[in-house]
Design a protein around this motif. Structure first.
Motif, PDB file in Angstrom:
ATOM      1  N   LYS A 163       0.838  -1.300   0.060  1.00  0.00           N
ATOM      2  CA  LYS A 163      -0.151   0.213  -0.108  1.00  0.00           C
ATOM      3  C   LYS A 163       0.912   1.344   0.063  1.00  0.00           C
ATOM      4  N   CYS A 164       1.991   1.274   0.709  1.00  0.00           N
ATOM      5  CA  CYS A 164       2.601   2.406   0.782  1.00  0.00           C
ATOM      6  C   CYS A 164       3.620   2.615  -0.470  1.00  0.00           C
ATOM      7  N   PHE A 165       3.981   1.728  -0.944  1.00  0.00           N
ATOM      8  CA  PHE A 165       4.711   1.585  -2.246  1.00  0.00           C
ATOM      9  C   PHE A 165       3.839   2.113  -3.377  1.00  0.00           C
ATOM     10  N   THR A 166       2.661   1.704  -3.563  1.00  0.00           N
ATOM     11  CA  THR A 166       1.680   1.969  -4.500  1.00  0.00           C
ATOM     12  C   THR A 166       1.192   3.419  -4.385  1.00  0.00           C
ATOM     13  N   THR A 167       1.034   3.807  -2.963  1.00  0.00           N
ATOM     14  CA  THR A 167       0.494   5.321  -2.960  1.00  0.00           C
ATOM     15  C   THR A 167       1.728   6.220  -3.312  1.00  0.00           C
ATOM     16  N   LEU A 168       2.931   6.099  -3.023  1.00  0.00           N
ATOM     17  CA  LEU A 168       4.003   6.906  -3.467  1.00  0.00           C
ATOM     18  C   LEU A 168       4.164   6.829  -4.927  1.00  0.00           C
ATOM     19  N   VAL A 169       4.010   5.737  -5.634  1.00  0.00           N
ATOM     20  CA  VAL A 169       4.305   5.693  -6.981  1.00  0.00           C
ATOM     21  C   VAL A 169       3.104   6.454  -7.801  1.00  0.00           C
ATOM     22  N   LEU A 170       1.872   6.126  -7.249  1.00  0.00           N
ATOM     23  CA  LEU A 170       0.664   6.991  -8.187  1.00  0.00           C
ATOM     24  C   LEU A 170       0.672   8.227  -7.880  1.00  0.00           C
ATOM     25  N   LEU A 171       1.348   8.893  -6.694  1.00  0.00           N
ATOM     26  CA  LEU A 171       1.221  10.061  -6.435  1.00  0.00           C
ATOM     27  C   LEU A 171       2.457  10.924  -7.095  1.00  0.00           C
ATOM     28  N   LEU A 172       3.010  10.397  -7.939  1.00  0.00           N
ATOM     29  CA  LEU A 172       4.299  11.004  -8.747  1.00  0.00           C
ATOM     30  C   LEU A 172       3.481  11.949  -9.670  1.00  0.00           C
ATOM     31  N   PRO A 173       3.975  13.164  -9.966  1.00  0.00           N
ATOM     32  CA  PRO A 173       3.540  14.065 -10.605  1.00  0.00           C
ATOM     33  C   PRO A 173       3.276  13.672 -12.200  1.00  0.00           C
TER      34      PRO A 173
END
Length: 230
Positions: A163-173
């Motif tokens: 979940k943490c990794f997915t959130t960080l990736v999807l929030l990339l501009p």
């Protein structure tokens, strides 16, 4: 200390580690994303969406969990009364579907000020994630009754990291994913990891028990404590 007491003591340690590690992962995630989002968006994602998921799962599974643990206490010869626990544990699934639809519908009918398309998508994604997590509940309950605490630690830690990794990736501009949708997709990844992890364990290592868990023949509800041979 008896063998059972030793297992429970180790299980308590595993669960404590799981809770601490998941909270730590969540804290680190919050630190990494808090500066990327406006305060109002971050508040919706962390507080309101979390409240939606928690409400659905509380109504869907807490009563069933308590009833199933009671089956452990009164099972025959100190063994869990699986004949009652297995069918009872599946009550989480229809309840999860009902409360997911009900809570999400209520939120969407009264969206407040945050009623744009990404907010609605985020609500629906979290409702779907809660239902998928309810689908994993029968396997979770059985792992608890069988004292397979290490499984819970492994699966929940992996789910938190995913979940943490997915959130960080999807929030990339560069991806241009709306933040509220990103949090919803991350919630789906979390619940999907729980679902795959718990059910894969019983499918791969507890084949006979897995067949009973998904067989209609063994899903006829019995009175807790009924130990007639079948």
């Amino acid at each position: 200390m008896t063998a059972e007491g030793d297992v429970i003591a180790r299980g308590f340690g595993h669960l404590l580690f799981s809770q601490v590690s998941s909270r730590l992962v969540t804290f680190l995630l919050n630190v990494l994303v808090v500066r990327r989002l406006p305060p109002e968006v971050y508040g919706i994602a962390v507080i309101q969406f979390h409240l939606i998921t928690t409400t659905i799962l509380t109504f869907a599974r807490e009563g069933v969990r308590r009833a199933c643990l009671r089956g452990v206490e009164i099972g025959s010869k100190g063994e869990p009364d699986l004949k009652s626990i297995i069918p009872l544990s599946w009550f989480c699934v229809p309840q999860g579907l009902f409360w997911s639809v009900a809570i999400c519908s209520l939120v969407l009918v009264f969206p407040g000020e945050a009623g744009d398309a990404s907010y609605k998508q985020g609500v629906l994604l979290h409702g779907a994630a809660a239902f998928i997590e309810a689908l994993s509940e029968p396997a979770y309950i059985l792992s608890t009754c069988l004292l397979v605490f290490k499984l819970q630690v492994t699966v929940e830690t992996l789910a938190s990291l995913a979940k943490c990794f997915t959130t960080l990736v999807l929030l990339l501009p560069s991806l241009h994913v709306p933040p509220l949708v990103a949090f919803g997709l991350a919630a789906l990844v979390y619940s999907g990891t729980l679902f795959v992890g718990y059910w894969a364990y019983f499918f791969l290592y507890k084949g006979d028990l897995f067949k009973k868990m998904v067989s209609f023949q063994h899903l006829a509800l019995r009175r807790v404590g009924d130990i007639d041979a079948s």
